[in-house]
Scaffold this active site. Structure first.
Site, mmCIF file in Angstrom:
data_model
loop_
_atom_site.group_PDB
_atom_site.id
_atom_site.type_symbol
_atom_site.label_atom_id
_atom_site.label_comp_id
_atom_site.label_asym_id
_atom_site.label_seq_id
_atom_site.Cartn_x
_atom_site.Cartn_y
_atom_site.Cartn_z
ATOM 1 N N THR A 159 71.629 9.685 43.112
ATOM 2 C CA THR A 159 70.504 9.777 41.884
ATOM 3 C C THR A 159 70.344 8.565 41.022
ATOM 4 O O THR A 159 71.373 9.342 39.934
ATOM 5 C CB THR A 159 69.955 10.716 42.369
ATOM 6 O OG1 THR A 159 69.901 11.557 40.894
ATOM 7 C CG2 THR A 159 68.955 11.549 42.911
ATOM 8 N N GLU A 215 65.444 11.414 38.700
ATOM 9 C CA GLU A 215 66.293 10.985 38.937
ATOM 10 C C GLU A 215 65.874 9.917 40.288
ATOM 11 O O GLU A 215 64.709 10.949 41.061
ATOM 12 C CB GLU A 215 67.269 12.020 39.603
ATOM 13 C CG GLU A 215 67.348 12.842 38.384
ATOM 14 C CD GLU A 215 68.885 14.046 39.414
ATOM 15 O OE1 GLU A 215 68.963 13.648 40.686
ATOM 16 O OE2 GLU A 215 68.520 15.228 39.090
ATOM 17 N N ASN A 239 70.049 7.763 37.413
ATOM 18 C CA ASN A 239 68.975 8.418 36.250
ATOM 19 C C ASN A 239 68.309 7.828 35.356
ATOM 20 O O ASN A 239 69.037 6.961 34.512
ATOM 21 C CB ASN A 239 69.285 9.911 35.490
ATOM 22 C CG ASN A 239 70.107 10.633 36.834
ATOM 23 O OD1 ASN A 239 70.882 10.679 37.651
ATOM 24 N ND2 ASN A 239 70.001 12.283 36.009
HETATM 25 P P1 ADP Z 1 74.950 11.120 37.936
HETATM 26 O O1 ADP Z 1 74.992 12.455 37.743
HETATM 27 O O2 ADP Z 1 75.626 9.805 36.707
HETATM 28 O O3 ADP Z 1 73.534 10.075 37.939
HETATM 29 P P2 ADP Z 1 74.740 10.374 41.457
HETATM 30 O O4 ADP Z 1 76.089 11.358 41.639
HETATM 31 O O5 ADP Z 1 73.763 10.733 40.945
HETATM 32 O O6 ADP Z 1 75.492 10.352 39.639
HETATM 33 O O7 ADP Z 1 75.327 8.780 41.338
HETATM 34 C C1 ADP Z 1 74.064 8.098 40.227
HETATM 35 C C2 ADP Z 1 74.944 6.378 40.625
HETATM 36 O O8 ADP Z 1 74.861 6.105 41.896
HETATM 37 C C3 ADP Z 1 73.632 5.242 40.261
HETATM 38 O O9 ADP Z 1 73.563 5.564 38.608
HETATM 39 C C4 ADP Z 1 74.014 3.988 41.092
HETATM 40 O O10 ADP Z 1 75.178 3.223 39.749
HETATM 41 C C5 ADP Z 1 74.947 4.513 42.162
HETATM 42 N N1 ADP Z 1 73.770 4.055 43.326
HETATM 43 C C6 ADP Z 1 74.331 3.627 44.689
HETATM 44 N N2 ADP Z 1 73.646 3.961 45.119
HETATM 45 C C7 ADP Z 1 72.549 4.252 45.605
HETATM 46 C C8 ADP Z 1 71.321 5.008 45.423
HETATM 47 N N3 ADP Z 1 70.781 4.956 47.043
HETATM 48 N N4 ADP Z 1 70.291 5.426 44.370
HETATM 49 C C9 ADP Z 1 70.518 5.644 44.113
HETATM 50 N N5 ADP Z 1 71.455 5.281 42.866
HETATM 51 C C10 ADP Z 1 72.890 5.080 43.739
HETATM 52 N N1 RBF Z 2 66.515 19.574 42.903
HETATM 53 C C1 RBF Z 2 66.076 20.633 42.931
HETATM 54 O O1 RBF Z 2 66.729 22.162 42.851
HETATM 55 N N2 RBF Z 2 64.444 21.097 44.137
HETATM 56 C C2 RBF Z 2 64.338 20.467 44.319
HETATM 57 O O2 RBF Z 2 63.104 20.842 45.315
HETATM 58 C C3 RBF Z 2 64.803 19.043 44.406
HETATM 59 N N3 RBF Z 2 64.051 18.113 44.882
HETATM 60 C C4 RBF Z 2 65.006 16.918 45.350
HETATM 61 C C5 RBF Z 2 64.156 15.848 45.531
HETATM 62 C C6 RBF Z 2 64.979 14.574 45.696
HETATM 63 C C7 RBF Z 2 63.758 13.051 46.664
HETATM 64 C C8 RBF Z 2 65.942 13.826 45.093
HETATM 65 C C9 RBF Z 2 66.331 12.509 44.856
HETATM 66 C C10 RBF Z 2 66.430 15.011 44.095
HETATM 67 C C11 RBF Z 2 66.383 16.785 44.238
HETATM 68 N N4 RBF Z 2 66.623 17.193 43.559
HETATM 69 C C12 RBF Z 2 66.070 19.183 43.621
HETATM 70 C C13 RBF Z 2 67.320 17.427 42.175
HETATM 71 C C14 RBF Z 2 69.057 16.972 43.528
HETATM 72 O O3 RBF Z 2 69.092 18.611 43.055
HETATM 73 C C15 RBF Z 2 69.798 16.366 41.876
HETATM 74 O O4 RBF Z 2 69.539 15.132 42.758
HETATM 75 C C16 RBF Z 2 71.253 16.376 42.250
HETATM 76 O O5 RBF Z 2 71.509 17.664 41.348
HETATM 77 C C17 RBF Z 2 71.923 15.798 41.595
HETATM 78 O O6 RBF Z 2 71.204 15.639 40.000
HETATM 79 MG MG MG Z 3 72.033 10.801 39.108
#
Ligand code: ADP
Ligand code: RBF
Ligand code: MG
Length: 184
Positions: free
Chosen positions: A42, A112, A44
């Site tokens: 995701t 996110e 952020n």
């Molecule tokens: P963080 O905790 O730093 O957000 P994540 O494990 O959530 O780390 O990974 C997020 C990063 O991965 C984004 O900031 C982006 O650079 C990269 N990324 C790669 N593919 C995707 C995708 N399909 N959607 C969102 N972010 C992606």
């Molecule tokens: N986290 C939760 O604790 N409960 C949720 O219902 C939940 N729904 C999510 C739905 C989507 C589409 C996405 C992208 C994330 C969601 N998350 C939820 C957040 C998830 O816990 C988080 O992306 C990871 O912990 C990484 O920060």
């Molecule tokens: Mg993230």
């Protein structure tokens, strides 16, 4: 299995008030869990009520719409373009979570975005614009990581199916220069 809930959300006629909601910012580092623990990265964005006033009162939960990313010309997912043309922003469908991630009991509200595209490289620090077109569900707590991941995958399907309708395409949903601006 995922509890039954609608596979498509929002009216066929297109997004309804208060949508579209807009938000933008630079992709920051998050909690480091998305890719590693969930297999769902995701991007952020800072939750900034000065630049995004509506977010202060927005209900926590899962939203969907489109993201426009200002990828550098050197990024492998940038569109091919002529050397002289400005680098265009690339648009992807997205699902996003705004809230406290009850499964992880965060104390700070996060925003996110999971883009529905398989990227060849990260894009931290890129400018991202979001057009939120609808709300899918409230955030929930879960018994296991697998249950959370299953529900997020279902959200991705809901977004894909909902956006596939004629009145929900990027073209139909976008009516202003803010979104169409090529260079950020
Ligand atoms: P963080 O905790 O730093 O957000 P994540 O494990 O959530 O780390 O990974 C997020 C990063 O991965 C984004 O900031 C982006 O650079 C990269 N990324 C790669 N593919 C995707 C995708 N399909 N959607 C969102 N972010 C992606
Ligand atoms: N986290 C939760 O604790 N409960 C949720 O219902 C939940 N729904 C999510 C739905 C989507 C589409 C996405 C992208 C994330 C969601 N998350 C939820 C957040 C998830 O816990 C988080 O992306 C990871 O912990 C990484 O920060
Ligand atoms: Mg993230």
């Amino acid at each position: 299995m995922t509890a039954s809930r609608p596979a498509i959300v929002g009216p066929d006629a297109g997004p309804e008030t208060p949508y579209p909601l807009r938000m933008e910012g630079r992709v920051i580092a998050g909690f480091g869990r998305g890719s590693k623990e969930l297999g769902i990265p995701t991007a952020n964005l800072p939750v900034d009520t000065a630049s995004t006033p509506w977010i202060a009162d927005a209900r926590s939960g899962v939203y969907f719409g489109y993201a426009s990313l200002a990828l550098p010309a050197s990024h492998p997912d940038q569109l091919p373009s002529s050397a002289s043309a400005p680098t265009p922003a690339v648009v992807f469908p997205m699902v996003m979570s705004i809230g406290y991630n009850p499964f992880y009991k965060n104390t700070v509200r996060s925003a996110e975005v999971h883009l529905l595209h398989r990227f060849k490289a990260d894009f931290y620090d890129c400018h991202m614009r979001l057009l939120l077109l609808g709300f899918i569900r409230e955030e929930k707590d879960y018994k296991s990581i697998d249950a959370l991941v299953d529900d997020i995958k279902f959200d991705c399907d809901v977004a894909r199916k909902s956006l596939a309708r004629e009145a929900w395409t990027e073209k139909a949903s976008v009516d202003d220069a803010w979104w169409l601006e090529a260079r950020l």
